[in-house]
Design a protein around this motif. Sequence first.
Motif, PDB file in Angstrom:
ATOM      1  N   ALA A   1     -65.487  38.400  39.565  1.00  0.00           N
ATOM      2  CA  ALA A   1     -65.155  39.179  40.762  1.00  0.00           C
ATOM      3  C   ALA A   1     -64.977  38.247  41.955  1.00  0.00           C
ATOM      4  CB  ALA A   1     -66.255  40.203  41.044  1.00  0.00           C
ATOM      5  N   ILE A   2     -65.731  37.155  41.971  1.00  0.00           N
ATOM      6  CA  ILE A   2     -65.695  36.201  43.086  1.00  0.00           C
ATOM      7  C   ILE A   2     -65.773  34.794  42.500  1.00  0.00           C
ATOM      8  CG2 ILE A   2     -66.933  35.336  45.120  1.00  0.00           C
ATOM      9  CD1 ILE A   2     -68.112  38.137  45.450  1.00  0.00           C
ATOM     10  N   ALA A   3     -65.043  33.874  43.080  1.00  0.00           N
ATOM     11  CA  ALA A   3     -65.135  32.460  42.703  1.00  0.00           C
ATOM     12  C   ALA A   3     -65.447  31.658  43.949  1.00  0.00           C
ATOM     13  CB  ALA A   3     -63.829  31.983  42.076  1.00  0.00           C
ATOM     14  N   LEU A   4     -66.374  30.713  43.821  1.00  0.00           N
ATOM     15  CA  LEU A   4     -66.743  29.844  44.934  1.00  0.00           C
ATOM     16  C   LEU A   4     -66.336  28.417  44.606  1.00  0.00           C
ATOM     17  CD1 LEU A   4     -70.401  31.060  45.566  1.00  0.00           C
ATOM     18  CD2 LEU A   4     -68.348  31.760  46.788  1.00  0.00           C
ATOM     19  N   LEU A   5     -65.832  27.720  45.582  1.00  0.00           N
ATOM     20  CA  LEU A   5     -65.532  26.307  45.446  1.00  0.00           C
ATOM     21  C   LEU A   5     -66.451  25.566  46.408  1.00  0.00           C
ATOM     22  CD1 LEU A   5     -63.805  23.889  44.494  1.00  0.00           C
ATOM     23  CD2 LEU A   5     -62.263  24.413  46.408  1.00  0.00           C
ATOM     24  N   LEU A   6     -67.274  24.694  45.861  1.00  0.00           N
ATOM     25  CA  LEU A   6     -68.173  23.897  46.692  1.00  0.00           C
ATOM     26  C   LEU A   6     -67.507  22.562  46.975  1.00  0.00           C
ATOM     27  CD1 LEU A   6     -71.532  24.516  44.803  1.00  0.00           C
ATOM     28  CD2 LEU A   6     -70.626  25.751  46.770  1.00  0.00           C
ATOM     29  N   GLU A   7     -67.254  22.302  48.238  1.00  0.00           N
ATOM     30  CA  GLU A   7     -66.670  21.028  48.627  1.00  0.00           C
ATOM     31  C   GLU A   7     -67.746  20.170  49.273  1.00  0.00           C
ATOM     32  OE1 GLU A   7     -62.056  21.438  49.375  1.00  0.00           O
ATOM     33  OE2 GLU A   7     -63.207  22.505  50.908  1.00  0.00           O
ATOM     34  N   VAL A   8     -67.872  18.948  48.775  1.00  0.00           N
ATOM     35  CA  VAL A   8     -68.897  18.037  49.253  1.00  0.00           C
ATOM     36  C   VAL A   8     -68.214  16.718  49.625  1.00  0.00           C
ATOM     37  CG1 VAL A   8     -71.046  16.852  48.625  1.00  0.00           C
ATOM     38  CG2 VAL A   8     -70.543  19.106  47.671  1.00  0.00           C
ATOM     39  N   PRO A   9     -68.552  16.144  50.771  1.00  0.00           N
ATOM     40  CA  PRO A   9     -67.953  14.864  51.152  1.00  0.00           C
ATOM     41  C   PRO A   9     -68.227  13.779  50.106  1.00  0.00           C
ATOM     42  CG  PRO A   9     -69.172  15.816  52.997  1.00  0.00           C
ATOM     43  CD  PRO A   9     -69.478  16.647  51.784  1.00  0.00           C
ATOM     44  N   ASP A  10     -67.251  12.896  49.911  1.00  0.00           N
ATOM     45  CA  ASP A  10     -67.377  11.835  48.909  1.00  0.00           C
ATOM     46  C   ASP A  10     -68.636  11.000  49.103  1.00  0.00           C
ATOM     47  OD1 ASP A  10     -65.020  12.647  47.732  1.00  0.00           O
ATOM     48  OD2 ASP A  10     -63.798  11.040  48.599  1.00  0.00           O
ATOM     49  N   ASN A  11     -68.979  10.670  50.354  1.00  0.00           N
ATOM     50  CA  ASN A  11     -70.153   9.825  50.582  1.00  0.00           C
ATOM     51  C   ASN A  11     -71.448  10.536  50.154  1.00  0.00           C
ATOM     52  OD1 ASN A  11     -69.867  11.553  52.876  1.00  0.00           O
ATOM     53  ND2 ASN A  11     -71.214  10.213  54.049  1.00  0.00           N
ATOM     54  N   THR A  12     -71.499  11.846  50.264  1.00  0.00           N
ATOM     55  CA  THR A  12     -72.679  12.595  49.816  1.00  0.00           C
ATOM     56  C   THR A  12     -72.793  12.515  48.291  1.00  0.00           C
ATOM     57  OG1 THR A  12     -72.496  14.105  51.694  1.00  0.00           O
ATOM     58  CG2 THR A  12     -73.787  14.862  49.799  1.00  0.00           C
ATOM     59  N   ILE A  13     -71.672  12.674  47.611  1.00  0.00           N
ATOM     60  CA  ILE A  13     -71.669  12.571  46.145  1.00  0.00           C
ATOM     61  C   ILE A  13     -72.083  11.170  45.708  1.00  0.00           C
ATOM     62  CG2 ILE A  13     -70.187  12.618  44.100  1.00  0.00           C
ATOM     63  CD1 ILE A  13     -68.568  14.833  45.577  1.00  0.00           C
ATOM     64  N   GLU A  14     -71.540  10.156  46.369  1.00  0.00           N
ATOM     65  CA  GLU A  14     -71.886   8.770  46.042  1.00  0.00           C
ATOM     66  C   GLU A  14     -73.384   8.521  46.229  1.00  0.00           C
ATOM     67  OE1 GLU A  14     -69.226   6.613  48.562  1.00  0.00           O
ATOM     68  OE2 GLU A  14     -67.479   7.112  47.320  1.00  0.00           O
ATOM     69  N   ASP A  15     -73.947   9.029  47.321  1.00  0.00           N
ATOM     70  CA  ASP A  15     -75.384   8.858  47.568  1.00  0.00           C
ATOM     71  C   ASP A  15     -76.214   9.548  46.478  1.00  0.00           C
ATOM     72  OD1 ASP A  15     -74.938   7.377  49.840  1.00  0.00           O
ATOM     73  OD2 ASP A  15     -75.398   9.017  51.240  1.00  0.00           O
ATOM     74  N   ARG A  16     -75.824  10.752  46.110  1.00  0.00           N
ATOM     75  CA  ARG A  16     -76.588  11.488  45.096  1.00  0.00           C
ATOM     76  C   ARG A  16     -76.553  10.771  43.754  1.00  0.00           C
ATOM     77  NH1 ARG A  16     -78.460  16.718  46.076  1.00  0.00           N
ATOM     78  NH2 ARG A  16     -78.514  16.877  43.819  1.00  0.00           N
ATOM     79  N   ILE A  17     -75.387  10.243  43.390  1.00  0.00           N
ATOM     80  CA  ILE A  17     -75.266   9.528  42.119  1.00  0.00           C
ATOM     81  C   ILE A  17     -76.036   8.210  42.173  1.00  0.00           C
ATOM     82  CG2 ILE A  17     -73.638   8.311  40.608  1.00  0.00           C
ATOM     83  CD1 ILE A  17     -71.605  10.539  41.296  1.00  0.00           C
ATOM     84  N   SER A  18     -75.938   7.507  43.282  1.00  0.00           N
ATOM     85  CA  SER A  18     -76.578   6.196  43.415  1.00  0.00           C
ATOM     86  C   SER A  18     -78.097   6.275  43.318  1.00  0.00           C
ATOM     87  CB  SER A  18     -76.204   5.561  44.759  1.00  0.00           C
ATOM     88  OG  SER A  18     -74.824   5.333  44.833  1.00  0.00           O
ATOM     89  N   PHE A  19     -78.676   7.374  43.768  1.00  0.00           N
ATOM     90  CA  PHE A  19     -80.128   7.506  43.780  1.00  0.00           C
ATOM     91  C   PHE A  19     -80.667   8.376  42.650  1.00  0.00           C
ATOM     92  CE2 PHE A  19     -79.040   6.272  48.120  1.00  0.00           C
ATOM     93  CZ  PHE A  19     -79.904   5.197  48.279  1.00  0.00           C
ATOM     94  N   ARG A  20     -79.798   8.683  41.680  1.00  0.00           N
ATOM     95  CA  ARG A  20     -80.195   9.535  40.556  1.00  0.00           C
ATOM     96  C   ARG A  20     -81.032   8.734  39.559  1.00  0.00           C
ATOM     97  NH1 ARG A  20     -75.554  13.104  38.201  1.00  0.00           N
ATOM     98  NH2 ARG A  20     -76.050  14.213  40.106  1.00  0.00           N
ATOM     99  N   LEU A  21     -82.048   9.379  39.016  1.00  0.00           N
ATOM    100  CA  LEU A  21     -82.915   8.760  38.015  1.00  0.00           C
ATOM    101  C   LEU A  21     -83.181   9.797  36.931  1.00  0.00           C
ATOM    102  CD1 LEU A  21     -84.791   6.357  37.217  1.00  0.00           C
ATOM    103  CD2 LEU A  21     -86.594   7.529  38.488  1.00  0.00           C
TER     104      LEU A  21
END
Length: 134
Positions: A94-114
């Motif tokens: 019924a509804i679709a959401l698209l989450l847009e996240v700045p590239d630097n936020t994604i890079e930070d999340r991946i870089s600090f993932r454990l």
Amino acid sequence: GKKTLTDILSRRLGLEMVSAGDLVNGYLTLDTQQALDMKNIVDKGLDMPQDMIGDVVIERLKEQDCVDKGWVLEGWPSTAEDAAKLVDAGLGPAIALLLEVPDNTIEDRISFRLYNPGTGRLYNMQTDPPPLGE
């Protein structure tokens, strides 16, 4: 992350949260031909084909709790073709959401993932570090 937001959304709206990754992991423990096919793909280190993931998700969405309460998907569909598969199965959202996240936020999340292979838990060293001793 996406799964956290999906979980919050599903709880607040009283919907079933359907995670493609969790479903696939659950299937890997079953003793069916589909599960064996999936295990072979994982054992070879290959990406799971989207059509196989879609079959598992669509099967789950047809279960009574999802029919009665509605659902929020996480991890699938990934392409327009995947979304068309949902519509073809009579399960268009019924509804679709698209989450847009700045590239630097994604890079930070991946870089600090454990990842802790012992517990299967994913941590972020900045926002959600593991407990001491883990």
